[in-house]
Design a protein around this motif. Sequence first.
Motif, PDB file in Angstrom:
ATOM      1  N   LEU C  32       0.851  -1.197   0.000  1.00  0.00           N
ATOM      2  CA  LEU C  32       0.000   0.000   0.000  1.00  0.00           C
ATOM      3  C   LEU C  32       0.886   1.246   0.000  1.00  0.00           C
ATOM      4  O   LEU C  32       0.607   2.227  -0.704  1.00  0.00           O
ATOM      5  CB  LEU C  32      -0.889  -0.019   1.251  1.00  0.00           C
ATOM      6  CG  LEU C  32      -1.846   1.147   1.426  1.00  0.00           C
ATOM      7  CD1 LEU C  32      -2.985   1.044   0.417  1.00  0.00           C
ATOM      8  CD2 LEU C  32      -2.434   1.157   2.831  1.00  0.00           C
ATOM      9  N   GLY C  33       1.972   1.163   0.766  1.00  0.00           N
ATOM     10  CA  GLY C  33       2.925   2.272   0.830  1.00  0.00           C
ATOM     11  C   GLY C  33       3.511   2.575  -0.534  1.00  0.00           C
ATOM     12  O   GLY C  33       3.685   3.738  -0.896  1.00  0.00           O
ATOM     13  N   TYR C  34       3.771   1.534  -1.297  1.00  0.00           N
ATOM     14  CA  TYR C  34       4.323   1.718  -2.644  1.00  0.00           C
ATOM     15  C   TYR C  34       3.364   2.553  -3.496  1.00  0.00           C
ATOM     16  O   TYR C  34       3.777   3.453  -4.225  1.00  0.00           O
ATOM     17  CB  TYR C  34       4.585   0.350  -3.289  1.00  0.00           C
ATOM     18  CG  TYR C  34       4.901   0.415  -4.753  1.00  0.00           C
ATOM     19  CD1 TYR C  34       6.109   0.940  -5.185  1.00  0.00           C
ATOM     20  CD2 TYR C  34       3.988  -0.022  -5.707  1.00  0.00           C
ATOM     21  CE1 TYR C  34       6.402   1.021  -6.537  1.00  0.00           C
ATOM     22  CE2 TYR C  34       4.270   0.043  -7.053  1.00  0.00           C
ATOM     23  CZ  TYR C  34       5.482   0.565  -7.473  1.00  0.00           C
ATOM     24  OH  TYR C  34       5.768   0.658  -8.803  1.00  0.00           O
ATOM     25  N   ILE C  35       2.079   2.244  -3.355  1.00  0.00           N
ATOM     26  CA  ILE C  35       1.069   2.990  -4.125  1.00  0.00           C
ATOM     27  C   ILE C  35       0.988   4.432  -3.603  1.00  0.00           C
ATOM     28  O   ILE C  35       0.969   5.385  -4.382  1.00  0.00           O
ATOM     29  CB  ILE C  35      -0.301   2.288  -4.028  1.00  0.00           C
ATOM     30  CG1 ILE C  35      -0.212   0.896  -4.660  1.00  0.00           C
ATOM     31  CG2 ILE C  35      -1.401   3.100  -4.708  1.00  0.00           C
ATOM     32  CD1 ILE C  35      -1.318  -0.045  -4.268  1.00  0.00           C
ATOM     33  N   CYS C  36       0.958   4.564  -2.261  1.00  0.00           N
ATOM     34  CA  CYS C  36       0.825   5.905  -1.668  1.00  0.00           C
ATOM     35  C   CYS C  36       2.044   6.784  -1.959  1.00  0.00           C
ATOM     36  O   CYS C  36       1.944   8.008  -1.982  1.00  0.00           O
ATOM     37  CB  CYS C  36       0.646   5.810  -0.159  1.00  0.00           C
ATOM     38  SG  CYS C  36      -0.911   5.084   0.315  1.00  0.00           S
ATOM     39  N   LEU C  37       3.201   6.158  -2.158  1.00  0.00           N
ATOM     40  CA  LEU C  37       4.439   6.934  -2.369  1.00  0.00           C
ATOM     41  C   LEU C  37       4.513   7.592  -3.748  1.00  0.00           C
ATOM     42  O   LEU C  37       5.287   8.521  -3.941  1.00  0.00           O
ATOM     43  CB  LEU C  37       5.654   6.033  -2.209  1.00  0.00           C
ATOM     44  CG  LEU C  37       6.275   5.965  -0.821  1.00  0.00           C
ATOM     45  CD1 LEU C  37       7.360   4.918  -0.783  1.00  0.00           C
ATOM     46  CD2 LEU C  37       6.844   7.301  -0.403  1.00  0.00           C
ATOM     47  N   GLN C  38       3.705   7.106  -4.688  1.00  0.00           N
ATOM     48  CA  GLN C  38       3.781   7.644  -6.048  1.00  0.00           C
ATOM     49  C   GLN C  38       3.503   9.145  -6.024  1.00  0.00           C
ATOM     50  O   GLN C  38       2.389   9.569  -5.704  1.00  0.00           O
ATOM     51  CB  GLN C  38       2.778   6.942  -6.977  1.00  0.00           C
ATOM     52  CG  GLN C  38       2.865   5.429  -6.986  1.00  0.00           C
ATOM     53  CD  GLN C  38       4.196   4.903  -7.514  1.00  0.00           C
ATOM     54  OE1 GLN C  38       4.732   5.423  -8.498  1.00  0.00           O
ATOM     55  NE2 GLN C  38       4.728   3.894  -6.875  1.00  0.00           N
ATOM     56  N   GLY C  39       4.504   9.922  -6.359  1.00  0.00           N
ATOM     57  CA  GLY C  39       4.339  11.375  -6.419  1.00  0.00           C
ATOM     58  C   GLY C  39       4.265  12.036  -5.055  1.00  0.00           C
ATOM     59  O   GLY C  39       3.911  13.208  -4.961  1.00  0.00           O
ATOM     60  N   LYS C  40       4.565  11.325  -3.971  1.00  0.00           N
ATOM     61  CA  LYS C  40       4.443  11.912  -2.638  1.00  0.00           C
ATOM     62  C   LYS C  40       5.794  11.955  -1.921  1.00  0.00           C
ATOM     63  O   LYS C  40       5.855  11.830  -0.700  1.00  0.00           O
ATOM     64  CB  LYS C  40       3.450  11.092  -1.799  1.00  0.00           C
ATOM     65  CG  LYS C  40       2.032  11.187  -2.267  1.00  0.00           C
ATOM     66  CD  LYS C  40       1.405  12.500  -1.830  1.00  0.00           C
ATOM     67  CE  LYS C  40       0.041  12.657  -2.466  1.00  0.00           C
ATOM     68  NZ  LYS C  40      -0.523  13.978  -2.238  1.00  0.00           N
ATOM     69  N   VAL C  41       6.844  12.087  -2.705  1.00  0.00           N
ATOM     70  CA  VAL C  41       8.193  12.102  -2.128  1.00  0.00           C
ATOM     71  C   VAL C  41       8.323  13.229  -1.104  1.00  0.00           C
ATOM     72  O   VAL C  41       8.897  13.054  -0.036  1.00  0.00           O
ATOM     73  CB  VAL C  41       9.231  12.264  -3.263  1.00  0.00           C
ATOM     74  CG1 VAL C  41      10.618  12.479  -2.708  1.00  0.00           C
ATOM     75  CG2 VAL C  41       9.222  11.033  -4.154  1.00  0.00           C
ATOM     76  N   SER C  42       7.733  14.385  -1.441  1.00  0.00           N
ATOM     77  CA  SER C  42       7.873  15.567  -0.581  1.00  0.00           C
ATOM     78  C   SER C  42       7.309  15.344   0.814  1.00  0.00           C
ATOM     79  O   SER C  42       7.714  16.016   1.752  1.00  0.00           O
ATOM     80  CB  SER C  42       7.158  16.761  -1.210  1.00  0.00           C
ATOM     81  OG  SER C  42       7.588  16.934  -2.510  1.00  0.00           O
ATOM     82  N   LEU C  43       6.380  14.432   0.938  1.00  0.00           N
ATOM     83  CA  LEU C  43       5.773  14.182   2.256  1.00  0.00           C
ATOM     84  C   LEU C  43       6.732  13.419   3.171  1.00  0.00           C
ATOM     85  O   LEU C  43       6.817  13.700   4.361  1.00  0.00           O
ATOM     86  CB  LEU C  43       4.460  13.403   2.067  1.00  0.00           C
ATOM     87  CG  LEU C  43       3.763  12.906   3.317  1.00  0.00           C
ATOM     88  CD1 LEU C  43       3.396  14.051   4.234  1.00  0.00           C
ATOM     89  CD2 LEU C  43       2.502  12.120   2.951  1.00  0.00           C
TER      90      LEU C  43
END
Lengths: 257, 367, 272
Positions: C32-43
């Motif tokens: 799930l983290g892999y999916i959530c990480l897409q484009g959310k590096v800044s977080l």
Amino acid sequence: MIETCSLAAYTAGFFIALCWPRPFLSTLCIGIGTAINFAVVLDRYNGAWPMMPMHFGIAGLSVVLSFIWICNYGTINRQNGLRQQPESPILLGIIVLVVAATVFFPKDFYVPFLRSNVIWSHVFLLAGIVAKSFLVHGGVKAFAALQGTQKKPKIAALFNSATNWIVYGYGLLTVSLFSGELWCYLGWGTPVVWHDAALTTVLSLWLYWTCFLHLLFIRSWSQKQRSRFVVAGAVLVLFFACHPDMGPFRLPFQGQG
Amino acid sequence: MKYLVSTILLLLSISLCGCKTGDSAEKVPFLQIGEFAINRVSDELTIVRDGAGRSLALIPRGAKAPKGFAPHMIIRVPVQRVVAYGGFDVAALRVLGVLDDTLVGVTKAKEKWFVDDVKRGFDDGRIAFIGDATAINYELLKQQHPELVLTWDPSVIPMLSTLNIPCIITSTPVAMCLNARMSYVKFLAPFFNREQQAEDFFQKVSNSLKDIRRTTEGQWDKTKVMWGDMYEKRVLVEPGNAWIGELVGLVDSDYLFEDVYGTSCIEISMERFLYSGTQANIYFTYRTPKSGATSKAALARLHPLLAKIKPLSPEGKVYAPLPHYGQSGDKLDEIFTEIAAIIHPKLYPNYQLKYFQELPEVDPKGK
Amino acid sequence: MPIQLVVRTYQFFCSIKLTVTLLLLLVADLSLGYICLQGKVSLFQPMNEVGLSQWLLTYARSQPLDSAWFLLLLPLLSLLGINTLCCTGEKLYHLVRSQHTRLPANRLWLTLSIHLMHLAMVLLLAGYLTSYTLSTIYPSITLTPGLPLTVPGSSLQVELLEMQMIPYSRNRLIPFLGRNIDVNAHLLFKDGKEQVHATLAMNRPVHIHGFSFFLQRFNPTRAGGMSPSQYIIFDIRRDPGVLPTFIAMGAFLTGLFGYLFFRHRTRKRLEL
């Protein structure tokens, strides 16, 4: 677009192996495909050296899987035919799909980044590719063990063989994970960076196969259930090996400079 | 085991609900804007994170300096004297209504400015040209007594530190998304106690985006857009996570580098650029008419391979930013509308371009 | 009653089924983290700079949906650590008490290798946690030649003496032609009368007085480029979690090689 030639050779080899009883011919086609693919992959690696080529995993996976097929099934095919080795066409099918993904969904347009200029980044990448290939092959063997046509001793042998591939794959995955952490420390100052999806996927796969090794100690799990678990793991490996390295659909032979 | 799983899920949902209620307050205690962040620790202390990941303290004038921050990392607000490197920062000061009172130095000569307020500042002797960005005259800078420097160049930090002048790095390692681009003024607002002006600007741009969305919704004929350029050795493009990528998607069109992720002006392979070029209808170049983008033929002369992309053929269209585009960050609503009008000309009949110029096939005679 | 509760809790944590459940939950969570990480590096990137607790209170709190997988990861990893410790502790206790005399040498070494891997895993998790909770980080420090700076919170002074650029020496990557791919930044550290020279480069940190210096960026990136100014940007970290992490990695690898080696020998023996 020399990759397209390797895809054609692989596809021919796959269909010959499947429909036409000419094991030598199929091995020849796969051999040609592998030689071209290996040359392309080597050239790409050499091009990026001393940095790490970006989104290289999927291309590397196809080459290592091809070598595994040639070493394990290429010669046996000639002697015994496909019926004795049902996992051979399954693995071939996977190889064709992976090569097709590299040809039609390339993501090789990023320029290498400077921090990858260290040996540990290469160990992380290469050990990871070989590990994933071993795990996929383990999954293929487990899938073959699940087929109803097999005899009991053969099923047990297949499952044992799958376990062996997985154990060594797990070992290499651990080496890849730890090299990644070492690289991460040297480059970013911390052994784990949670914003990098590459580490998340490797960690996820590592925990999955750690779980499998623990399942071997739970007696209530039958061999069939474990085999299914391995097959599901191989699908997960394929997903995590391919998806991050796939770009949008692109037709070969276009946009050449 | 079931209990374990349900307990974990319960804990997670509680934490999620708890977090949501914390966000509903008007003046949020923590705000992330792309790479930037504002953390309101107390009434007396706000910690900001700049584009380089450095933490600086904002304290009211006269308040006691907080512990753990070097003098050049403490900014007293409202800031009264600012030196700004980029046109976008100057535009943000304009949005906040503090340009006339606070801007005291820039890194472009008066002739290169299109903003009337800045020109007037030069005439009044309030604003000084402190030297080109790559060759700052620190004596001049010191004479302007700035309380804050807004810069994209980290090389000036050590010298500014010795002068005890705080500075903020305004460039980021990841391209600004649409929201970050619109909200950038919210990041600068606490430096000047101008949160309301920032919010008003955000609402204005937000409303214009809603209008754009309403006008362009449901367009079946998908225009394909690319933004970037080819140079002698390098190919640079705007990635899909940049505001332009999101904006093109918002107007129901395809941004051809949508899958590319990273910094603004990210470097990609030439093959990929040319491949996307075979599909594009509209091409935005980084080059301005001054840097050679006067016609399609002129661009093709600059880089012969560029001639291969479809927008450079008579079927496609090429747009170059006009010189004042880079200083018009306070007109984001107009810029967004203009881009929507370029992509969907039929939906915006008689639209007159203000920030971009459509390049002719060949240079007009006599040029 | 409390003793019973302790025993029951201990028994609960000694279960291998719990291990399997936790591992599968972790796999699902990281996927799930892999999916959530897409484009959310800044977080997630600031976690490296502000530390775990501060990150949880600010970034994670402001974007709960995108960070939910990570919030779940923390208790799961903690439970896994406790579970691993309890299981291994119990097995080792039994091994020491009764079984070591009955086990053949290869089997004993195999068992010990497995236990070493488990203990290393616990140490590894503890190392991660220490890294993210007890580290002191000063990110993005810029240094130019001739302008020394004092490391925050110490009397250690660092000066950039010289930058020796390492250009790209091959001709395969056109964008890299004429570009510097690394730098040898010669630094001088001063603390009172003590002076130490060190060279900082990409992936080659400098460790001094408990601080570690990690090079982030450098300039100029190419000779005759648009930005000629010389500088390096580095992070300064004091991380007590690194040593246990690397000891754990070494121990895990030793255990792993032992496992592979003795597993092979044990199986061969069984086959004979």
